[in-house]
Design a protein around this motif. Structure first.
Motif, short mmCIF file in Angstrom:
data_model
loop_
_atom_site.label_atom_id
_atom_site.label_comp_id
_atom_site.label_asym_id
_atom_site.label_seq_id
_atom_site.Cartn_x
_atom_site.Cartn_y
_atom_site.Cartn_z
N LYS A 198 53.29 -82.11 24.77
CA LYS A 198 53.07 -80.66 24.64
C LYS A 198 52.40 -80.12 25.90
CE LYS A 198 50.76 -77.17 21.72
NZ LYS A 198 49.97 -76.51 22.77
N TRP A 261 55.88 -80.21 16.36
CA TRP A 261 56.52 -78.99 15.84
C TRP A 261 56.40 -77.86 16.86
CZ3 TRP A 261 54.46 -74.13 15.23
CH2 TRP A 261 55.38 -73.19 14.74
N ASN A 262 55.18 -77.69 17.39
CA ASN A 262 54.92 -76.59 18.32
C ASN A 262 55.85 -76.67 19.53
OD1 ASN A 262 53.47 -75.45 20.79
ND2 ASN A 262 52.20 -74.60 19.15
N THR A 332 47.83 -74.90 16.49
CA THR A 332 49.13 -75.13 17.11
C THR A 332 50.30 -74.85 16.16
OG1 THR A 332 48.86 -77.47 16.59
CG2 THR A 332 48.33 -76.79 18.82
N PRO A 334 50.29 -72.23 13.35
CA PRO A 334 49.50 -71.23 12.63
C PRO A 334 49.91 -71.02 11.16
CG PRO A 334 50.07 -70.41 14.81
CD PRO A 334 50.80 -71.70 14.63
N PRO A 399 44.81 -75.00 22.28
CA PRO A 399 44.99 -75.92 23.40
C PRO A 399 45.97 -75.41 24.46
CG PRO A 399 45.91 -76.83 21.36
CD PRO A 399 45.12 -75.64 20.98
C1 LIG Z 1 51.80 -73.42 20.02
O1 LIG Z 1 50.44 -73.72 20.26
C2 LIG Z 1 49.76 -72.76 21.03
C3 LIG Z 1 48.37 -73.29 21.27
O2 LIG Z 1 48.45 -74.51 21.94
C4 LIG Z 1 49.77 -71.43 20.32
O3 LIG Z 1 49.15 -70.46 21.13
C5 LIG Z 1 51.20 -71.02 20.04
O4 LIG Z 1 51.20 -69.82 19.30
C6 LIG Z 1 51.90 -72.09 19.26
N1 LIG Z 1 53.30 -71.78 19.12
C7 LIG Z 1 53.84 -71.41 17.97
C8 LIG Z 1 55.32 -71.16 18.01
O5 LIG Z 1 53.22 -71.28 16.94
#
Ligand SMILES: *[C@@H]1O[C@H](CO)[C@@H](O)[C@H](O)[C@H]1NC(C)=O
Ligand SMILES: *[C@@H]1O[C@H](CO)[C@@H](O)[C@H](O)[C@H]1NC(C)=O
Ligand SMILES: *[C@@H]1O[C@H](CO)[C@@H](O)[C@H](O)[C@H]1NC(C)=O
Ligand SMILES: *[C@@H]1O[C@H](CO)[C@@H](O)[C@H](O)[C@H]1NC(C)=O
Length: 458
Positions: A198, A261-262, A332, A334, A399
């Motif tokens: 990531k 996932w993120n 990560t 939400p 992060p």
């Molecule tokens: C992925 O993680 C970052 C924090 O590392 C966050 O700001 C971002 O919204 C997240 N992406 C999704 C699609 O939720």
């Protein structure tokens, strides 16, 4: 980390046990910050490594080296969530002091018990440092390259001679427990690989995250319904699993799955995103087993050892990591907040009731209700700190990565100063143990130069 056999340990601590509960209003960030400040000071009181004549990065007996690495991870998050930098100096000092040889959190002093999980917990602390933009130490390896070094030294230890793969628990074949392939070591490789992927976008890391997770599934360390079991022995080719469940195993996979996932979601890879979303939902659901139903719903419990009074010094800290990784998961991924936050809040409220100021401030069994239960130590103190500070997810942006504000320097060659020397892998029989030991000792003597005495005795 020590084997997870349930050994009764007497917590013979001389520190006074606090009887006054801490005020905590989970709806008020200032209240959460005041409460964590008190509990963090209690954590600090255990640490003596910065004193003259003591060793930075070690806690006093009976606490092991890995736990000290984990503690600094709690302090890095404490600073990140609250802005209080009181513990940054001791954190940097300890992390730099423990870089070791090879430069990958492998200090020769720890060789006789050094597990992949122990090394990884320091690596995970460096990962948090990189993700939270904790300033790199001047003239030293960057936090990011230290994590990469841990990864690059662990990958050559991947052992396909038994069980179709997996990391053995111990790094060195001559140490007890080498033949155990445990979930925390493999879960930590999964976690580090997922977060490095990531952070950097380098697909080598995501490939290894997938490999570690798939292997754990293949031998049943992860069940079909997302329970995480302790480990399995290569002596039986990983056909028998020790089914004990610990909070930190669930947490380390939860946050790794959230990172996966993120990353997939951000890259627009809908197939992978759906796969990891399903897994993450399953993992969160399966943590039901760690949330008490009786009287105090949603309050976290180390279910294998709190009711029977058998938690050892390591295990007393495990709730800290589930809490920490619930926070990482909410940041990560939400959409997980709805299921995670009620549990974190209820647990923090219950923990606060068990907490007061000072070294023996916080008790162990939050679900019991009432005041400090008298079981106190660094683990209890860290668990209370983490369960409170991770409520502060709305106060931070989450992060970073290389393309999203990261400042830690990337050295993809980190850890190549010895880690690629594969330690002898053959399953050891008693008869050839001596031979393997000598072979490994030679490798070690090469790695550590003057460190021969470490192996031959003290
Ligand atoms: C992925 O993680 C970052 C924090 O590392 C966050 O700001 C971002 O919204 C997240 N992406 C999704 C699609 O939720
Ligand atoms: C190793 O042990 C020695 C002796 O106690 C100490 O001086 C040194 O700082 C230790 N090194 C590390 C990396 O902990
Ligand atoms: C050990 O397990 C692996 C993976 O499950 C399998 O491929 C291999 O054939 C097994 N080896 C033996 C000797 O049973
Ligand atoms: C990706 O990571 C691997 C493992 O650390 C490293 O060997 C490789 O050089 C990295 N690739 C890039 C482009 O940085």
């Amino acid at each position: 980390m020590k084997p997870s056999t349930l050994v009764y340990t007497v917590v013979g601590l001389l520190s006074p046990i606090a009887t006054s509960a801490i005020e905590l209003n989970v709806d008020d960030p200032e209240s959460i910050k005041s409460a964590t400040k008190i509990v963090a000071a209690g954590v600090r009181d255990w640490y003596t490594g910065d004193r003259v004549g003591d060793t930075p990065g070690n806690l006093p007996d009976p606490y092991y080296w890995w736990l000290c690495g984990a503690m600094f991870g709690s302090f890095i998050d404490y600073w990140y969530y609250t802005g209080d930098d009181s513990y940054n100096t001791i954190t940097t000092q300890a992390m730099v002091h423990q870089i070791g040889t090879p430069q990958a959190f492998m200090p020769p002093n720890q060789t006789s018990t050094l597990g992949n999980d122990d090394q990884a917990f320091w690596g995970i602390t460096a990962m948090s440092a990189a993700e939270n933009k904790f300033p790199d130490a001047e003239g030293q390896m960057s936090w990011l390259s230290l994590v990469i070094a841990v990864f690059n030294t662990q990958v050559p230890r991947w052992n396909t001679r038994t069980c179709g793969g997996g990391l053995n628990w111990q790094i060195f074949t001559f140490n007890n427990g080498y033949d155990y392939k445990n979930t925390i070591s493999n879960g930590a490789l999964f976690n580090i690989a997922a977060r490095l992927a990531k952070y950097t976008g380098n697909s080598t890391y995501s490939e290894w995250a997938v490999k570690a997770y798939d292997w754990e599934l293949s031998v049943g360390l992860i069940s079909q319904d997302y329970h995480f079991y302790d480990g399995t022995t290569e002596r039986k080719n990983c056909t028998e699993v020790n089914h004990i469940q610990w909070t930190y195993n669930a947490g380390i996979h939860m946050s790794g799955a959230a990172a996966m996932w993120n990353m997939s979601e951000t890259a627009g890879d809908t197939t992978q995103a759906a796969l990891w979303r399903g897994r993450l939902e399953g993992i969160i659901k399966a943590t039901d087993v760690f949330f008490s139903a009786d009287g105090t719903p949603n309050v976290m419990i180390e279910v294998a050892c709190e009711r029977n009074g058998l938690c050892d010094h390591d295990q007393r800290s495990f709730k800290a990591y589930l809490s920490r990784w619930m926070g990482y998961t909410m940041l990560t991924a939400p959409w997980t907040r709805e299921s995670i936050m009620p549990r974190l809040r209820a647990s923090a409220v219950a923990a606060a009731k068990q907490c007061g100021p000072g070294k023996g401030g916080c008790g162990l069994r939050w679900w019991q209700g009432g005041v400090n239960d008298g079981e106190v130590g660094i683990g209890e103190q860290m668990s209370a700190l983490e369960v409170m500070q991770n409520l502060l997810v709305d106060q931070v942006s989450g992060p970073v990565g290389e393309q999203t504000g990261g400042i830690s320097k990337n050295d993809p060659t980190a850890g190549s100063d010895g880690g690629n020397l594969v330690i002898e892998h053959d399953p050891i029989t008693t008869a050839d143990r001596a031979g393997a030991g000598i072979l490994t000792a030679l490798v070690l003597a090469f790695l550590f130069g003057g460190g021969w005495w470490l192996i031959t005795g003290d």
